[in-house]
Each structure stands twice: as structure tokens, then as C-alpha cells.
Design an enzyme around this catalytic site. Structure first.
Site, short mmCIF file in Angstrom:
data_model
loop_
_atom_site.label_atom_id
_atom_site.label_comp_id
_atom_site.label_asym_id
_atom_site.label_seq_id
_atom_site.Cartn_x
_atom_site.Cartn_y
_atom_site.Cartn_z
N ASP A 60 -2.35 -1.29 5.66
CA ASP A 60 -2.44 -1.83 4.15
C ASP A 60 -3.79 -1.00 3.94
O ASP A 60 -4.74 -1.20 4.01
CB ASP A 60 -3.02 -3.46 4.55
CG ASP A 60 -3.02 -3.98 3.18
OD1 ASP A 60 -2.44 -3.41 2.24
OD2 ASP A 60 -3.82 -4.93 3.03
N HIS A 119 -12.42 -8.12 13.68
CA HIS A 119 -12.61 -7.30 12.22
C HIS A 119 -13.24 -8.34 11.27
O HIS A 119 -14.27 -7.80 10.56
CB HIS A 119 -11.13 -6.94 11.71
CG HIS A 119 -11.13 -6.37 10.32
ND1 HIS A 119 -11.57 -5.28 9.91
CD2 HIS A 119 -10.74 -6.95 9.23
CE1 HIS A 119 -11.48 -5.03 8.51
NE2 HIS A 119 -10.86 -6.09 7.98
N GLU A 129 -5.94 0.23 7.37
CA GLU A 129 -6.09 -1.02 8.18
C GLU A 129 -4.86 -1.29 9.20
O GLU A 129 -3.87 -1.14 8.82
CB GLU A 129 -6.04 -2.22 7.22
CG GLU A 129 -7.13 -2.20 6.16
CD GLU A 129 -7.20 -3.65 5.66
OE1 GLU A 129 -8.50 -4.00 5.16
OE2 GLU A 129 -6.34 -4.47 5.18
N LYS A 150 -5.52 -2.81 -3.11
CA LYS A 150 -4.60 -2.79 -2.07
C LYS A 150 -3.21 -2.86 -2.48
O LYS A 150 -2.23 -2.45 -1.50
CB LYS A 150 -4.93 -4.05 -1.28
CG LYS A 150 -6.05 -4.27 -0.19
CD LYS A 150 -6.15 -5.26 0.38
CE LYS A 150 -7.55 -5.54 1.49
NZ LYS A 150 -7.13 -4.72 2.38
N GLN A 184 -12.32 -2.56 -4.15
CA GLN A 184 -12.36 -3.83 -3.42
C GLN A 184 -13.73 -4.57 -3.48
O GLN A 184 -13.69 -5.57 -4.04
CB GLN A 184 -11.95 -3.75 -2.14
CG GLN A 184 -11.87 -5.00 -1.39
CD GLN A 184 -11.32 -5.05 0.21
OE1 GLN A 184 -11.11 -4.03 0.60
NE2 GLN A 184 -11.27 -6.18 0.68
N THR A 213 1.56 -0.04 0.57
CA THR A 213 1.17 -0.63 2.08
C THR A 213 2.60 -0.01 2.72
O THR A 213 3.75 0.00 2.51
CB THR A 213 1.62 -2.17 1.74
OG1 THR A 213 0.46 -2.76 1.35
CG2 THR A 213 1.69 -2.71 3.46
N GLU A 260 -15.26 -0.33 9.44
CA GLU A 260 -15.83 -0.55 10.72
C GLU A 260 -16.43 0.61 11.52
O GLU A 260 -17.48 0.54 12.02
CB GLU A 260 -14.95 -1.69 11.49
CG GLU A 260 -14.64 -2.80 10.96
CD GLU A 260 -13.41 -3.34 11.56
OE1 GLU A 260 -13.30 -4.16 12.75
OE2 GLU A 260 -12.03 -2.89 11.33
N ARG A 295 -11.90 0.91 -0.74
CA ARG A 295 -12.97 -0.25 -0.37
C ARG A 295 -14.18 -0.47 -1.75
O ARG A 295 -14.67 -1.48 -1.81
CB ARG A 295 -13.97 0.28 0.92
CG ARG A 295 -12.99 0.17 2.12
CD ARG A 295 -12.51 -0.96 2.61
NE ARG A 295 -11.57 -0.91 3.77
CZ ARG A 295 -11.08 -1.91 4.51
NH1 ARG A 295 -10.84 -3.17 3.87
NH2 ARG A 295 -10.86 -1.99 5.63
N GLU A 324 -2.56 -2.89 11.39
CA GLU A 324 -1.96 -4.07 11.46
C GLU A 324 -0.48 -4.21 12.04
O GLU A 324 0.11 -3.28 12.21
CB GLU A 324 -1.77 -4.85 10.03
CG GLU A 324 -3.13 -4.79 9.16
CD GLU A 324 -3.07 -5.43 8.03
OE1 GLU A 324 -2.12 -6.62 7.81
OE2 GLU A 324 -3.65 -5.18 6.81
N ASP A 349 -0.22 -11.03 3.20
CA ASP A 349 -1.26 -10.39 4.20
C ASP A 349 -2.24 -11.36 4.54
O ASP A 349 -3.14 -12.08 3.74
CB ASP A 349 -1.99 -9.18 3.47
CG ASP A 349 -2.63 -8.16 4.53
OD1 ASP A 349 -2.33 -8.17 5.81
OD2 ASP A 349 -3.67 -7.55 4.20
#
Length: 433
Positions: free
Chosen positions: A239, A140, A205, A259, A246, A263, A379, A243, A207, A133
Site C-alpha cells: 500500500d 507498526h 507498506e 494512499k 498523509q 496499491t 519506521e 507520508r 502487507e 485496508d
């Protein structure tokens, strides 16, 4: 070899009537996937999407309609061997399939190899040996960095190095796989010690996934001028990220349990040939930014992906009340990526790392500089400080049990027939379902 041929002709139509005007899979797309019709592993086979049907390539390969050189790879239950054939064979097969699906005289011989999508179950397109990744979405990276380092959101290496980390290949799953809320250590800012429990800040996420085609030998880097030829295709990728886990675990080595629990990817692989009409020049770097080092200086004029991305959310309450999905974000990949797909591939192999057919690479979260195009709830909700209000009256900072996220993508350009990627979705479940 020109990127364009008769398969790109916007006037070309198919005798598969559902393909003509199809919003995702007209004859100008022809993405590859792996499907079955009885949900059994032994029944998995390679197919190509055409309108509301799937062309069974395993079945078609047994006929005399395809080059014998292709038949073994197309008869296998995963795309790895076909990806390894490389760009030349990929272009030739695409052109041949386009001819067969547009020629009325071929209908009688090809029609028997079509399967309605309603009768198919989709699977992972390839056996994914390795998953990496990246973090090339500059908006971002800037938005997240501002939450922790308001004055210096980007670390000094960001504009020199395409940042990436190795993910967990075993937990990559196809769209529709339930998202079981992960357990892990989390530590509140004012707590003296961490606690163990389910994530309270579950996020997505947005992607793109990049599938490697022809690989490289160990110790032999991939030059930037050849990197595009090592890309077999693209998919959507989510993904999923915890948080709170993390934030506690990522220092000093980066993401781990936050994570690797899941996925999700879309089932269809859109080829570089299909995307040729939608490629654009990479956005100019801001004044004062360093030029890429020589090994990353891409000579291609059109390296940016002209793909429009969308994320929608449906909660359990919204389903119960038959409310439409809520659009969380809309944006374009071309304006989100600081490094191109070719630069990602070249950097990955620049130390001699051997990439293999079917390896999966994530771009990292793709957010635009417009607030309407943010690619994560981290975000959108500003780290939980600005919850969003949904049409149901509910609020969200992060994902709750019963929430379902769907990512989709579509390509449009003047003079070209629009194509789509399909979608990747997942519904959050509490522990134990």
C-alpha cells in the site's frame, strides 16, 4: 471436513519436473492467478502455478478431466465466480489438480494444457469491486504512534476494534506496475500554509492481501466460526503511501490522496488449503489486554499466518553497479498481527456490510517487535531522523525516483514442503516517467 488431504503429502511429487523442489510453487502449493500469452484482454484466463509452468484451467475445463460443475467459473477471465463457489469446491478442485499433476498416467492428457511462465503475462487475479485496508499490525501501530504520542502510542479503541478504512479499488494494480510519484498538498511543520507538489516522503507498506470468497447478503453478519470459510486466498500487498501528504490530510477522516494513487498486489493467490500446514495459534495477548468481545472470540486453535516476509530495495545506482538487493526487513506475519484474518472478516461484516467474491482486504503494515522486521521506511528511518546507508553509499529516509521495492513471502514448517507467494514489486518514477 479435515484441512489435510493427499494434496498436502510431503512425499507427493509431480511429473512436471520443475515443480519438484521448486522454492515457490511445488505441487503442495497450486496458487491461482490470471494470465495471458499475447497481452490482450480477450486472452486472459485462469491458471495454476506449478513449478516453472502454468496449468491453463480454461483449456483444461474444456476437457472431461474436471467436474462439469466447475467449468463455467474456471473458463472466465477473472477469479470472482470461482471464489464464489466456496471452500468445499476449492478443496475438491485442489485435490483433483494435485492428482492430475502427480499421476504419470495423466501426463499425456494434461501436459498440452501447460504454458511456460516465460511466455505468460500476469494480470490482476480478480475484478476488485471493493478494497478495505486494516491496521492490525500492532507493532507498526505502536511504532508510528510513538512518533506522535510517545506516552500513549495506541488509541483506546485499538485493542477492542480491528481498525480499518475503505481504500480505492480502481488503483489496485498487479506487480510490476510503475509507481508514479504522487502530487498533493504538503505542509512543513514550520510553514504557515501548505504547498502543492510531488511527495517528498514516499513510502511502502508491507502487507498481506485477503481475497473474499463466498460473500454474505446485505444485513447478514458473518459469524466468527464461519469467517475462515469466506476467505478464498492470500496475496502480497504494498500500500504505497505519501507520508507528507498523509500527515496534512488525514485529520479528521483518515488517508485519502496519500494512499489512493496505487496499491500493488502479487499475481498469485495462495489458498487457505495450501497454507493449512503453516497455520499457528494466535500469539497470546499481553497481560492486562482486554479479551475480544464475544462476536470476535475466534474458536479456531490455529488462526495465525505462519508466513515469513521480506522486503528488498534496489536503487538506480545499485543497478548500474550490479550490486545485490539490500534487505530492508525480514519478519513473520504470525507475530505481527493483533487480529486474525477471520476476525478481520467478521468485524467487516458485523454491521451487515455485504462482502462479495473478489473483494480485497489489506491487513495493514506488518512489522515485528524486532527492528529487523519493520514494514515501512517511516519506521526504519524513524520518520526521517535515522536515514539508512546502502551498500552503494547512498542514504535513504524515503523512496527516491528509480528505487525499486520488492516484497516476497515464504512458508516453512516441520514435516511440510515449503511454499512461496512469489513477489510484488514496483519501481518509482518521477512525474512524466
Amino acid at each position: 471436513m479435515s484441512a489435510f488431504d493427499d494434496s498436502h503429502d510431503p512425499k507427493r511429487i509431480s511429473w512436471v519436473e520443475s515443480a519438484n523442489g521448486h522454492p515457490l510453487f511445488p505441487i503442495q502449493n497450486l496458487p491461482f492467478g490470471v494470465f495471458s500469452t499475447d497481452r490482450q484482454e480477450a486472452d486472459k484466463r485462469i491458471g495454476v502455478a506449478i513449478g516453472e509452468s502454468i496449468l491453463d484451467l480454461k483449456s483444461l475445463a474444456k476437457s472431461a478431466l474436471l467436474d462439469e460443475h466447475w467449468r463455467l467459473a474456471l473458463s472466465l477471465p477473472a477469479l470472482n465466480a470461482w471464489f464464489g463457489h466456496g471452500l468445499g469446491d476449492a478443496r475438491a478442485l485442489r485435490l483433483r489438480l494435485s492428482e492430475l499433476l502427480s499421476d504419470p498416467q495423466a501426463k499425456a492428457k494434461v501436459e498440452e494444457h501447460l504454458v511456460p511462465v516465460t511466455e505468460a503475462t500476469m494480470h490482476l487475479p480478480a475484478h476488485i469491486g471493493d478494497y478495505t485496508d486494516f491496521y492490525v499490525g500492532i507493532h507498526h501501530a505502536t511504532n508510528v504512534g510513538k512518533q506522535f504520542r510517545p506516552e500513549n502510542p495506541l488509541l483506546p479503541n485499538y485493542k477492542y476494534v480491528p481498525i480499518g478504512y475503505h481504500g480505492r479499488a480502481s488503483s489496485v494494480r498487479v506487480s510490476g506496475t510503475p509507481v508514479v510519484r504522487p502530487m498533493g498538498q504538503r505542509k512543513a511543520p514550520d510553514a504557515d500554509a501548505p504547498e502543492y507538489g510531488p511527495s517528498r516522503r514516499l513510502d511502502y507498506e508491507l502487507e498481506l492481501g485477503i481475497f473474499i470468497g463466498k460473500g454474505n447478503a446485505l444485513g447478514e453478519p458473518i459469524p466468527i466460526g464461519e469467517a475462515a470459510g469466506h476467505i478464498a486466498g492470500y496475496c502480497l500487498l504494498n500500500d504505497w503511501s505519501a507520508r507528507d501528504l498523509q500527515a496534512w490530510e488525514y485529520q479528521p477522516l483518515g488517508p485519502f490522496l496519500a494512499k489512493n494513487f496505487l496499491t500493488s498486489i502479487s499475481p498469485w493467490v495462495v489458498t487457505p488449503q495450501a497454507l493449512a500446514p503453516f497455520m499457528r495459534p494466535m500469539p497470546p495477548r499481553p497481560e492486562g489486554d482486554p479479551a475480544p468481545l464475544a462476536y470476535l472470540a475466534d474458536p479456531a486453535e490455529r488462526g495465525a499466518l505462519g508466513i515469513r516476509l521480506e522486503t528488498v530495495l534496489v536503487t538506480q545506482q545499485m543497478r548500474d553497479r550490479s550490486l545485490p538487493p539490500y534487505v530492508l526487513s525480514e519478519g513473520e506475519a504470525a507475530s505481527a498481527m493483533y487480529w486474525s484474518a477471520a476476525q478481520i472478516v467478521t468485524h467487516h461484516a458485523s454491521n451487515g456490510c455485504n462482502l462479495q467474491p473478489g473483494d480485497l482486504i489489506g491487513t495493514g503494515t506488518l512489522s515485528t517487535d524486532d527492528p529487523r522486521g519493520l514494514g515501512s521506511l517511516l519506521e526504519i528511518s524513524q520518520g526521517g531522523k535515522a536515514p539508512i546507508t546502502l551498500p552503494s553509499g547512498e542514504t535513504r529516509s524515503f523512496l527516491e525516483d528509480g528505487d525499486e521495492l520488492t516484497l516476497s513471502a515464504r512458508c516453512e514448517a516441520p514435516g511440510a514442503v515449503p511454499i512461496g507467494f512469489g513477489w510484488v514489486s514496483g519501481r518509482v518514477e518521477g512525474l512524466g516517467g
